[in-house]
Write an enzyme that holds these catalytic residues in place. Structure first.
Site, short mmCIF file in Angstrom:
data_model
loop_
_atom_site.label_atom_id
_atom_site.label_comp_id
_atom_site.label_asym_id
_atom_site.label_seq_id
_atom_site.Cartn_x
_atom_site.Cartn_y
_atom_site.Cartn_z
N GLY A 1 0.85 -1.08 -0.12
CA GLY A 1 -0.12 0.05 0.03
C GLY A 1 0.84 1.24 -0.13
O GLY A 1 1.99 1.10 -0.38
N SER A 2 0.21 2.43 0.39
CA SER A 2 0.53 3.51 0.30
C SER A 2 1.85 3.98 0.95
O SER A 2 2.06 3.47 1.97
CB SER A 2 -0.22 4.68 0.41
N THR A 3 2.73 4.83 0.20
CA THR A 3 4.00 5.38 1.17
C THR A 3 3.70 6.27 2.38
O THR A 3 4.75 6.23 3.23
CB THR A 3 5.27 5.80 0.29
#
Lengths: 401, 134
Positions: free
Chosen positions: B64-66
């Site tokens: 998923g997102s950083t």
């Protein structure tokens, strides 16, 4: 990894907490990816700016960096946020959302990061073949590597921020010439023409390419705007950070195509299927959206030319997304677009904006990336169409469809 | 002779002792873990409803997102972070999160040798995980 004495000193904390932290992030990632050293960058682009997608998570971290005197030491720019800062009164946003979003922008500004609030930083800076940069925002990475030939890995928001502070990145991945070679030959039987077709070629090939660099063959001409849509599509379904195109992209001459191991052929059937795959409904949209990635000046001019003597239907919205900077230089065209009843929106993008508050159920778009993301991010249906198809739908009376 | 220790590559140094919270699935910290309490909130995740707070959190890798890195930072600030993180694959999101949250972390670990609830002692400086219950 070999560090210089100056880099070692920063890592040991001799230039304070913020620089030490930024250096730790860049060095540790470099170690994981087997970098040999750090290299200077000319600029950085930072994602993670919309309060809708990031929430409160980065606020404390950014505040601590600001308190400790951190500042970007190279040119650094910021990705879009959750709403148009000059026009959000009709968006029914809560006071908390407005204040938190503005706080996040202020914190980035305090870190010397320019709030261009756009996913197209390459329109606003001089990037040259071979420059090293640290860009997050996947579509900007692909464009920068492929169309300009400047070099960046597909950074995350925090690592791009760390690189902006120390002005360096670790030398691995796409910074290294040998690792910019293609791994997948894509033979295109029917060349795409419209922006939307380039985008759909991108989302289709992105799924197959995973993290491999594709090289396209069979496309005779392509404008930079078309390549922008291709790249955005590739990055939205795959881990692709770069592509080549025979006869078109700047590094393609150096490539020995025989070394490419895998080959796929894309036919018109596959692109037709992609159109259906990116459409979750066939009902009439209540929003038509163009501008993911943000429209260039030329795209704004094209849309203005189409809308010049037309009116947008009263029962739907037509939104064009671009950056504040383009809006400022295209005042005449913006006026034409808005006189037709469309809206030009800056600072944000459909994927990270507060769409739900506006009661939107179905969006039609010419952006394959937006059609791919929006059903997940915003819980609305999407219909994929060409720019022409989008504008026709927006301006045709319901009984004529 | 039973296995008494396993090794890994140090990402963030430090020492910790605690109970393993084992996830066979990747973890997305953004949207997957409440940054104030440490509760796993991702629907259908094998750790849903459990808290990562003060555990030795073992999982294959991040996803998923950083922005997930910042969630690890908030967890640390809110005293809801794991005591240590052990991953099979070092993924930039979790690595950056552990660095900024100052959470001892090891990667390249054969995590199948660890079980949920097991007591372990970690010396991340030397890359060693001691299996106390083993």
């Amino acid at each position: 990894m070999e560090l210089t004495l100056a880099e070692e000193r920063i890592l040991d904390g001799e230039e304070g907490y913020a620089h030490q932290l930024a250096m730790k992030i860049v060095v540790k990632l470099g170690e994981i990816f087997a970098a040999d050293r750090l290299i200077p960058i000319t600029s950085a682009h930072i994602s993670g700016a919309s309060y809708k997608t990031i929430g409160d998570a980065p606020i404390e971290f950014l505040e601590d960096l600001v308190k400790n005197g951190a500042r970007a030491s190279v040119k650094a720019t910021l990705n879009p946020v959750g709403f148009d800062l000059h026009d959000y009164k009709n968006w029914s946003l809560s006071q908390t959302i407005i204040e938190k979003q503005k706080l996040i922008i202020r914190l980035y500004e305090a870190l010397n990061i320019q709030p261009i609030l756009s996913c197209t930083p390459y329109y606003f800076e001089e990037l040259s073949l071979g420059d090293h940069v640290a860009f997050s925002e996947s579509s900007a990475c692909v464009y920068t590597n492929s169309v300009i030939g400047a070099r960046t890995n597909r950074e995350g928001g925090p690592s791009a921020l760390a690189s902006a502070i120390i002005g360096k990145t670790a030398n691995y991945g796409l910074h290294i010439t040998e690792l910019r070679q293609p791994k997948l030959l894509v033979e295109v039987e029917t060349p795409p023409k419209e922006y939307a077709e380039f985008g759909m070629l991108g989302t289709y090939v992105g799924r197959l390419a995973r993290d491999h660099i594709p090289i396209f063959q069979g496309i005779r001409t392509a404008t930079n705007n078309q390549l922008k849509y291709l790249g955005a599509g590739l990055a939205s379904t795959g881990m692709v950070a770069m592509f080549h195109m025979r006869g078109i992209t700047p590094e393609v001459q150096k490539i020995d195509i025989k070394e490419c191991c895998e080959k796929i052929t894309i036919t018109q059937d596959e692109l037709n299927n992609e159109l259906h795959k990116l459409s979750t409904t066939d009902s009439i949209p209540d929003l038509i959206f163009i501008g993911c990635p943000h429209c260039s000046l030329q795209e704004i001019q094209e849309i203005a030319a189409y809308l010049r003597h037309k009116k947008v239907r009263a029962d739907l919205k037509l939104w064009i997304c671009t950056s504040q900077a383009i809006k400022e230089v295209a005042q005449e065209e913006i006026e034409m677009i808005e006189n037709a009843g469309a809206k030009v929106i800056c600072d944000t993008c459909i994927v990270v904006a507060y769409l739900e508050q506006l009661g939107i159920k179905t969006m039609m778009t010419s952006s394959a990336k937006a059609a791919n993301y929006t059903p997940h991010f915003c819980d609305i249906d999407s219909v994929m169409n060409t720019v022409q198809g989008c504008l026709d739908t927006a301006t045709t009376k319901l009984k004529d469809i | 002779m039973p296995l008494t220790s396993i090794t890994g590559r140090s990402v963030v140094s430090g020492k910790a002792k605690g109970k393993v919270l084992f996830s066979s699935e990747a973890i997305s910290f953004l949207g997957g873990v409440n940054p104030k309490t440490g509760l796993v909130v991702e629907k259908g995740h094998c750790l849903e409803g459990k808290s990562v707070k003060e555990t030795v959190l073992v999982f294959p890798h991040g996803k998923g997102s950083t922005v997930g890195s910042y969630v690890l930072y908030s967890l640390a600030k809110n005293n809801a972070a794991p005591k240590a993180i052990i991953n099979r694959i070092g993924d930039p999101v979790v690595v950056v999160g552990a660095i900024i949250g100052e959470i001892p972390m090891l990667i390249d670990v054969d995590i199948d040798l660890l079980n949920d609830g097991m007591m372990v002692e970690i010396d991340a400086d030397r890359g060693i995980i001691k299996l106390i219950d083993a």
